[in-house]
Motif scaffolding. Structure first.
Motif, PDB file in Angstrom:
ATOM      1  N   VAL A  45       4.925   1.066 -23.876  1.00  0.00           N
ATOM      2  CA  VAL A  45       5.952   1.266 -23.211  1.00  0.00           C
ATOM      3  C   VAL A  45       6.492   0.632 -22.181  1.00  0.00           C
ATOM      4  N   GLN A  74      17.563   5.194 -20.646  1.00  0.00           N
ATOM      5  CA  GLN A  74      16.396   5.220 -21.530  1.00  0.00           C
ATOM      6  C   GLN A  74      15.407   4.458 -21.035  1.00  0.00           C
ATOM      7  N   LEU A  78      11.552   5.856 -20.113  1.00  0.00           N
ATOM      8  CA  LEU A  78      10.119   5.104 -20.456  1.00  0.00           C
ATOM      9  C   LEU A  78       9.273   4.922 -19.308  1.00  0.00           C
ATOM     10  N   ASN A 130      11.813   1.984 -30.549  1.00  0.00           N
ATOM     11  CA  ASN A 130      11.300   3.394 -30.406  1.00  0.00           C
ATOM     12  C   ASN A 130      11.026   4.250 -31.516  1.00  0.00           C
ATOM     13  N   LEU A 133       7.424   3.246 -31.726  1.00  0.00           N
ATOM     14  CA  LEU A 133       6.756   4.132 -30.823  1.00  0.00           C
ATOM     15  C   LEU A 133       6.296   5.536 -30.921  1.00  0.00           C
ATOM     16  N   ALA A 134       7.455   6.043 -31.470  1.00  0.00           N
ATOM     17  CA  ALA A 134       7.402   7.573 -32.019  1.00  0.00           C
ATOM     18  C   ALA A 134       6.156   7.474 -32.976  1.00  0.00           C
ATOM     19  N   TRP A 159       6.779  13.051 -25.716  1.00  0.00           N
ATOM     20  CA  TRP A 159       7.018  11.993 -25.713  1.00  0.00           C
ATOM     21  C   TRP A 159       7.560  11.566 -27.207  1.00  0.00           C
ATOM     22  N   SER A 163      11.288   9.705 -27.756  1.00  0.00           N
ATOM     23  CA  SER A 163      11.273   8.534 -28.623  1.00  0.00           C
ATOM     24  C   SER A 163      12.409   8.806 -29.559  1.00  0.00           C
ATOM     25  N   ARG A 166      15.749   8.947 -28.440  1.00  0.00           N
ATOM     26  CA  ARG A 166      16.414   7.690 -28.169  1.00  0.00           C
ATOM     27  C   ARG A 166      16.699   6.894 -29.299  1.00  0.00           C
ATOM     28  N   THR A 167      15.901   6.923 -30.365  1.00  0.00           N
ATOM     29  CA  THR A 167      16.324   6.499 -31.575  1.00  0.00           C
ATOM     30  C   THR A 167      17.511   6.807 -32.079  1.00  0.00           C
TER      31      THR A 167
END
Length: 182
Positions: A45, A74, A78, A130, A133-134, A159, A163, A166-167
């Motif tokens: 992150v 964004q 984060l 992102n 990250l997910a 979260w 994510s 954001r994606t």
């Protein structure tokens, strides 16, 4: 259940030996494994936050204002994850990241130190990061479920949604260029 004087004395001796130790009803293995997994997420992150700010600062082109504001929004999301992540590790009885070097040793998000990155490439790279990250958050969520760490799992669920959002925004923003080839 009330602790005996002997138990309290033992706890005090343990605290003096390990002043950062935090009591938890989770097993030692659970706190170790979940703490390590959350620290890895925290490093990712921070790395993604800095990459997002890097792109925010170095944006140029016809969609400057839109992308500049999107990346800033964004990045704030984060950064807002970092304190709850680190505090969750501490609540579990672990220690967390201490420096930029510590982050660098643990991050899996790749840095981008290029002098110039095309806006569509910025969108695509952040979208992919992102998305990963997910995916990693889901893996840690499964680990939390295995150890019955409901509190960590609950934080992670929000979260994951952030994510994914954001994606989605990065994907939709880049539809007119390279970013849509996924």
């Amino acid at each position: 259940m009330k602790k005996s004087a002997e138990d309290k004395t033992h706890d005090l001796k343990q605290l003096r030996k390990s002043p950062l130790a935090t009591p938890s009803d989770l097993k030692v293995r659970a706190t170790r494994d979940v703490g390590a997994a959350l620290n890895a997420i925290l490093a990712d992150v921070f790395a993604l936050y800095l990459k997002t700010k890097n792109f925010h600062w170095h944006m140029s082109g016809p969609h400057f204002r839109d992308y500049h504001l999107l990346f800033d929004e964004q990045a704030l999301q984060l950064f807002a994850m970092t304190d709850p992540l680190a505090e969750r590790v501490r609540k579990l009885g672990g220690t967390t990241l201490r420096s930029i070097g510590h982050i660098a040793r643990n991050q899996r998000v790749l840095d981008n130190d290029a002098d110039y990155v095309e806006p569509q490439d910025m969108l695509a790279e952040l979208r992919d990061d992102n998305e990963v990250l997910a995916e990693r958050l889901r893996e840690v969520h499964e680990l939390c479920a295995e150890y019955h760490d409901i509190a960590s799992a609950s934080l992670i669920e929000g979260w994951i949604d952030e994510s994914e959002r954001r994606t989605w925004f990065l994907f939709e923003s880049g539809r007119n260029g390279v970013c849509s080839a996924h």
